[in-house]
Design a protein around this motif. Structure first.
Motif, short mmCIF file in Angstrom:
data_model
loop_
_atom_site.label_atom_id
_atom_site.label_comp_id
_atom_site.label_asym_id
_atom_site.label_seq_id
_atom_site.Cartn_x
_atom_site.Cartn_y
_atom_site.Cartn_z
N VAL A 6 0.40 -1.25 -0.15
CA VAL A 6 -0.03 -0.14 -0.09
C VAL A 6 0.94 1.36 -0.34
CG1 VAL A 6 -0.37 0.11 2.68
CG2 VAL A 6 -2.08 1.15 1.03
N ALA A 9 1.70 2.16 -3.43
CA ALA A 9 0.34 2.69 -4.41
C ALA A 9 0.52 4.23 -3.75
CB ALA A 9 -0.47 1.82 -4.13
N THR A 13 0.70 7.67 -6.35
CA THR A 13 0.13 8.41 -6.23
C THR A 13 -0.45 9.83 -6.36
OG1 THR A 13 -1.79 6.46 -6.08
CG2 THR A 13 -3.10 8.54 -6.29
N LEU A 52 -11.11 5.86 -5.95
CA LEU A 52 -9.57 5.23 -5.56
C LEU A 52 -10.37 5.42 -4.73
CD1 LEU A 52 -8.10 4.24 -5.45
CD2 LEU A 52 -6.28 5.91 -4.37
N ARG A 56 -11.22 1.48 -2.82
CA ARG A 56 -11.37 1.29 -1.64
C ARG A 56 -12.70 1.00 -0.80
NH1 ARG A 56 -8.19 -1.76 -2.21
NH2 ARG A 56 -7.50 -1.54 -0.33
N LYS A 108 -2.51 3.62 -10.75
CA LYS A 108 -3.57 2.52 -10.90
C LYS A 108 -3.17 0.87 -10.87
CE LYS A 108 -7.04 3.42 -11.13
NZ LYS A 108 -7.51 3.56 -10.39
N TRP A 111 -2.26 -0.01 -7.10
CA TRP A 111 -3.16 -0.15 -6.56
C TRP A 111 -4.30 -2.05 -6.80
CZ3 TRP A 111 -4.76 2.10 -2.08
CH2 TRP A 111 -4.48 3.06 -1.85
N HIS A 114 -1.93 -3.85 -5.01
CA HIS A 114 -2.78 -4.27 -3.55
C HIS A 114 -3.79 -4.67 -3.81
CE1 HIS A 114 -2.97 -3.20 0.62
NE2 HIS A 114 -4.31 -2.77 0.51
#
Length: 286
Positions: A6, A9, A13, A52, A56, A108, A111, A114
């Motif tokens: 994480v 990412a 981002t 995003l 999540r 992206k 993520w 992840h």
């Protein structure tokens, strides 16, 4: 392990959003007031950040929405397109701007990685159980290999011992056969000798006067049994004939003979029959 997937990412981002906002302000600031360009950049970053966050939230609930995913990728492609367009229209450092144009797509992708990790992650208890099972399997395999090696070594030792014993027996038999052959050869030579009988007679004549003994040394070869010649093999009796013989022998005395006495007289008379047939005939007539 969760932080290992994480944190990259989140970092990429944040870098992508800052880079996108800066590029939009620099690129569009020359054609419109910079507050408007700032609003455009914040709109792209805000839409990306909102989709995003929604993705999540759905992932935390174990859910998934293709529409939200498509919108998120659309914002990422828009940001990448802005960076590529700015790099192509810039007067200088075109390669440098193209080198960072892939950051939104990379963010992206991180993520996505992840999310895959979260769907396949296991609890520490499950991981400990898996490690225990793997260790147990390795232990059993090691024990099995050790057992096979020990059995193979034992069998090899046994075969070596048996082979050595067999070789010793063969050597002893060969030595014994050679000794016997030499002894019988010497005996045969003495028996066929012309002076053997005269020598033995000259030795025994003073002891046994007026008696001419006959000296015959033993012969090594097949001999015939003493006594009456062997009976020829009699033809096999039929069940009826066997029953008649058994009944005659059994009733030849009063009281009737027992099976043991009958069988002894049956065989003494020269008859031949297997024990099974003879006992069956006894049962039929008794």
């Amino acid at each position: 392990m969760k932080a290992k997937t994480v944190l990259p990412a989140v970092a990429m981002t944040a870098v992508s959003m800052v880079l996108t906002l800066a590029v939009v302000v620099m690129w569009l600031g020359t054609a419109m007031p910079w507050p408007v360009a700032l609003v455009v950049g914040l709109g792209i970053d805000g839409g990306w950040l909102a989709t995003l966050a929604y993705e999540r939230r759905l992932a935390a609930q174990g859910d998934h929405s293709r529409a939200v995913t498509a919108v998120g990728w659309s914002f990422g492609l828009i940001a990448t397109g802005v960076l590529i367009a700015h790099a192509l229209t810039a007067d200088h450092a075109v390669g440098a701007w193209l080198a960072v144009a892939w950051l939104p797509i990379a963010a992206k992708a991180l993520w996505l990685v992840h999310g895959l990790w979260e769907r396949t992650a296991l609890t520490p208890t499950a991981l400990d159980a898996i490690r225990g099972i793997q260790q147990e399997a390795r232990d059993e395999a090691a024990v099995a290999r050790a057992r096979l090696r020990a059995e193979a070594a034992t069998e090899e030792t046994r075969l070596t011992a048996v082979t050595a014993a067999g070789a010793r027996v063969a050597r002893v038999q060969a030595t014994t056969a050679k000794t016997l052959s030499e002894a019988w050869s010497t005996l045969e030579t003495a028996r066929k000798g012309e002076g053997t009988g005269r020598a033995l007679t000259s030795v025994t004549t003073p002891v046994t006067p007026d008696v001419t003994p006959r000296w015959d040394l033993p012969v090594w070869g097949p001999t015939e049994p003493a006594g009456a010649p062997a009976l020829e093999a009699a033809p096999a009796l039929t069940d009826d004939a066997l029953d008649v013989l058994v009944d005659e022998i059994r009733t030849s005395r009063i009281p009737a003979l027992s099976y043991r006495e009958m069988a002894a007289r049956f065989r003494a008379a020269g008859h031949s029959a297997s024990e099974v047939r003879l006992r069956a005939a006894w049962k039929r007539v008794a």
